[in-house]
Write a protein that holds these residues in place. Structure first.
Motif, PDB file in Angstrom:
ATOM      1  N   ASP A  28       0.817  -1.213   0.000  1.00  0.00           N
ATOM      2  CA  ASP A  28       0.000   0.000   0.000  1.00  0.00           C
ATOM      3  C   ASP A  28       0.854   1.268   0.000  1.00  0.00           C
ATOM      4  O   ASP A  28       0.673   2.153  -0.831  1.00  0.00           O
ATOM      5  N   ARG A  86      -1.184   4.054  -1.619  1.00  0.00           N
ATOM      6  CA  ARG A  86      -2.009   4.793  -0.658  1.00  0.00           C
ATOM      7  C   ARG A  86      -1.527   6.238  -0.556  1.00  0.00           C
ATOM      8  O   ARG A  86      -0.321   6.502  -0.499  1.00  0.00           O
ATOM      9  N   TYR A 133      -6.950   5.259   2.280  1.00  0.00           N
ATOM     10  CA  TYR A 133      -7.434   4.129   3.086  1.00  0.00           C
ATOM     11  C   TYR A 133      -7.022   4.396   4.522  1.00  0.00           C
ATOM     12  O   TYR A 133      -5.919   4.087   4.945  1.00  0.00           O
ATOM     13  N   ASP A 172     -11.081   1.531   8.723  1.00  0.00           N
ATOM     14  CA  ASP A 172     -11.012   0.086   8.503  1.00  0.00           C
ATOM     15  C   ASP A 172     -12.160  -0.621   9.217  1.00  0.00           C
ATOM     16  O   ASP A 172     -12.360  -0.439  10.424  1.00  0.00           O
ATOM     17  N   LEU A 199     -11.161   4.477  -0.287  1.00  0.00           N
ATOM     18  CA  LEU A 199     -11.327   3.030  -0.147  1.00  0.00           C
ATOM     19  C   LEU A 199     -11.795   2.723   1.268  1.00  0.00           C
ATOM     20  O   LEU A 199     -11.236   3.234   2.236  1.00  0.00           O
ATOM     21  N   THR A 227     -12.928  -0.671   3.736  1.00  0.00           N
ATOM     22  CA  THR A 227     -13.179  -2.094   3.985  1.00  0.00           C
ATOM     23  C   THR A 227     -14.434  -2.215   4.834  1.00  0.00           C
ATOM     24  O   THR A 227     -14.610  -1.507   5.828  1.00  0.00           O
TER      25      THR A 227
END
Length: 759
Positions: free
Chosen positions: A227, A251, A281, A284, A311, A313
């Motif tokens: 990343d 990232r 990102y 999380d 992004l 998750t």
């Protein structure tokens, strides 16, 4: 790829093992055959025949199996591969690695020694003890633009004073895999104590920067960009990474407390035409109750840089609260909902996915105690569903998480595979090199991930080639996506019950390469439209086909039973025909024009319904439903969407109950995947409720830290519609001290499934 019809000559492949007509102490095997150290396997000498594109890595293994006497292996060596017109794949493109075996003792029914780390092999002698085996893995990197043709050499092994020579050939096709991977990736390198610990360094040691850069460069050779770049994105040192074609994703650091720095960085990337490779990102796995907070976070982010990709998750199959806020959706594999996420892609958003401790097998993943094919299948499913990237939580968790102390502690990483509770090998795909100046040591799992990434690139090339043909034939180019779904379905039928036969995957891949090669060499434009995807189809299904080809082509259609070679009857003509599936079918449509030929191959197997099942519960969103509890509480498992049940055994018969929807009368067996998060053994009872009464006394018994797949009889034969069991109850006796259990998944089967309690 390894052509199994040739490389295993003299034997047949069955369930990942090699059964041979005559055994030998030295024999080749497919790279995906993951033999445990004491596996009772036999093999026979046979040539290894690989098929490869330029810019692609292909591999096999050489097995040394000792029986009653030890094997003294003096040396193993691989020659160069000589091709046409004096061309050569040189020894510098060939890497030999000797498997290191590690014993999985936790989170597994029986302690077992699996191959995992693959340290480089430099010709040293070694001994194989009686009853044991040792694998040498051979990786061949075919250089870009290698001229097509057959390249031949051999691998030799001096064993107990005798030399074993195995012919090796690579059929190089006139195509190259792209320099830039077609799937995004985020495989983080953890710094600090995780990186420093194996080398006796402190987290602030200057040597760690050089080590981070070395590992980053190593991962690029596996086509898996981590990343974070090893250096600041806008620093002069970053140029070599940003200009590397393998670095297709990275990232972008974002600190809400310093928005100006973020804006400046995005402006710089935009000027360099690099912003579309980056993503933010920073959040999380938020629980659903925090989705509104995540949406506000995304709004603030996009206010600073509207074109930056956010992004996220998530553990759920849908997330309506975040629609219009997330640019790259990243659901956990078990929570991937094709209908929902393909709708998001239709709106211009991207979809990646991730795995992290959960889900365990039978889902594909990166566990040591899983089949060799499993990591590779992640990419096959990725191609099937059009998923654009993969995220994994770490590649170098070299310490061990202690849930009691809630911190990472030292780990004997060459002998202890459990870096994180619940999974062997989860959190690391590499082992440390001998010194900070050495490359890390890859694992078999990493090698299989690389093979899968190359599969994804190949299938992307195939999709684009199909699009060109479809446009030339004035057909809908969208049929290309359908074609990828069809061909991958041979192996990738269902995430929780995919086809683990190595031969199926290898045959599929060779069919794709052959079709692509014919297209590249000027084969006629033709496309086969089928009524159903390849792979398993209900027995008796009448498949219907239409062949669309450019004018003045000759078309020949042949269907055979691949097991017997017997021809099967078709109805219709070469342009439109039907085929009933009563036995395995290998269909070949040959299209010829002006000396050029294109073969379109399809493969099917009849599904009698024996193993058809229904998932009635899992923690994946599409199968989740609440349990009714009595004196039972749920608790979180670290790093997982799964929750456990804690029974209050001071109460009489604490229990949880799950109502089943629909009519279950046709199902004869129930299968539960359960685990015990405690160190001491535990047991619970399963009780089935229905209109005809209840059945009790089905015991769920688990060792400490154990996990099992348990199967029990369900409705008896002859159960009338509406009379099947409609509720499950799991209960414990009063007074037990061991009172925790995890119910991961519940399935219903028509016929007897696998079960650790069945013999």
């Amino acid at each position: 790829m390894m052509n199994l019809f040739h490389c295993l000559l003299g034997g047949i492949l069955l369930g990942g093992g090699l059964l041979a007509a005559a055994d030998s102490e030295v024999f080749p095997a497919n790279m995906m055959c993951k033999y445990t150290r004491d596996a009772d396997v036999q093999g026979t000498p046979a040539p290894v025949e690989l098929t490869a594109l330029g810019n692609e890595s292909e591999a096999f293994q050489l097995i040394f199996k000792a029986t009653a006497d030890p094997l003294q292996v003096t040396k193993v060596a691989m020659s160069a591969l000589d091709g046409p017109d004096g061309r050569q794949i040189t020894p510098e493109a060939i890497q030999l690695r000797k498997a290191h075996y590690i014993c999985c003792r936790e989170f597994i029914k029986t302690p077992t020694w699996y191959p995992d780390a693959l340290p480089a092999y430099g010709g040293e002698s070694f001994t194989v003890a009686p009853g044991m085996l040792q694998s040498i893995y051979v990786d061949i990197q075919v250089p870009k633009d290698t001229p097509e043709g057959i390249y031949r050499g051999e691998i030799t092994a001096d064993v107990n004073g005798k030399t074993h020579a195995t012919p090796v050939s690579v059929d190089v096709r006139p195509l190259n895999l792209p320099d830039t991977p077609t799937a995004g990736s985020a495989f983080p390198i953890w710094g600090g104590e995780q990186l420093a610990a194996p080398y006796g360094l402190t987290p602030d040691s200057p040597a760690l920067q050089k080590l981070y850069e070395r590992i980053y460069d190593f991962m690029l050779r596996y086509r898996l960009p981590p990343d974070d770049l090893p250096v600041p994105l806008d620093s002069p040192a970053a140029e070599k990474y940003l200009n590397n074609p393998v670095v297709n994703s990275f990232r972008i650091p974002y600190d809400p407390a310093n928005p100006q720095r973020f804006v400046e960085l995005c402006d710089w990337l935009r000027q360099k035409n690099l912003l579309d490779k980056g993503y933010v990102y920073t959040l999380d796995e938020p629980p659903r109750e925090r989705y509104r907070e995540c949406a506000d976070y995304a709004d603030a982010l996009h206010k600073l840089a509207p074109d930056v990709r956010f992004l996220l998750t998530i553990n759920n199959g849908t997330a309506e609260e975040l629609e219009g806020k997330v640019d790259i959706w990243c659901p956990i594999v078990a929570g991937y909902n094709p209908n929902y996420y393909q709708q998001r892609q239709a709106r211009g958003e991207q979809v990646w996915w991730y795995t992290c401790v959960f889900p365990p097998p039978p889902y594909p993943g990166y566990f040591i105690n899983d089949d060799g094919i499993s990591p590779r299948m992640m990419s096959i499913f990725q191609a099937k569903y059009g998923i654009e990237g993969t995220l994994y939580w770490a590649i170098n968790i070299w310490k061990k998480w202690d849930p009691v102390q809630e911190k990472y502690i030292e780990r004997d990483l060459w002998n202890d595979p459990a870096a994180f509770p619940g999974a062997n090998g989860d959190g690391y795909l590499i082992y440390p090199g001998e010194t900070v100046d050495d490359d890390p040591v890859p694992t078999i799992r990493l090698e299989m991930i690389k093979q899968g990434q190359e599969d994804f690139d190949l299938l992307t090339m195939y999709k684009e080639a199909c699009r060109r043909v479809l446009r030339n034939l004035k057909l809908d180019p969208g049929l290309a996506e359908r074609r990828i779904f069809e061909v991958t379905n041979r192996s990738a039928s269902d995430l929780a019950s995919f086809n683990r036969e190595i031969e199926t995957l290898e045959t599929m891949r060779l069919d794709v390469i052959n079709e692509l090669t014919a297209m590249a060499q000027g084969g006629p434009d033709a496309f086969l439209i089928a009524s159903q995807a390849e792979g398993l189809v209900p027995k008796g299904t009448l498949l219907q086909y239409q062949v669309v080809a450019e004018p003045d082509c000759d078309v020949v259609v042949q269907a055979t039973d691949p097991a017997t070679g017997a021809e099967l009857e078709l109805t219709g003509d070469a342009a439109a025909f039907q085929l009933p599936v009563e036995q395995p079918v290998r269909l070949t449509v040959t299209v010829r024009k002006e000396g050029k030929e294109l073969k379109l191959s399809r493969q099917y197997w009849p599904d009698s319904g024996r193993q058809r099942h229904e998932t009635v519960f899992s923690f994946a969103e599409e199968y989740y439903r609440p349990w009714q509890d009595s004196a039972v509480t749920m608790f979180d498992l670290p790093g997982s969407v799964i929750k456990g049940f804690r029974f209050d055994t001071t109460t009489e018969f604490p229990n949880v109950r799950l109502k089943l929807t629909g009519d279950t009368a046709e199902y004869r067996w129930i299968q539960l995947t359960v685990s015990n998060p405690m160190t001491e053994a535990t047991s619970a009872m399963l009780k089935l409720h229905g209109p005809r009464g209840a059945v009790d006394g089905l015991q769920l018994q688990l060792e400490g830290q154990g996990r099992a797949v348990l199967a029990f009889p369900f409705n008896p034969t002859g159960t009338a519609p509406g009379e099947g069991f409609n509720e499950l109850e799991i209960w414990m006796f009063r007074g037990r001290t061991a009172n925790e259990i995890v119910i991961e998944q519940v399935k219903l089967f028509r016929e007897k499934p696998e079960g650790d309690n069945l013999f």
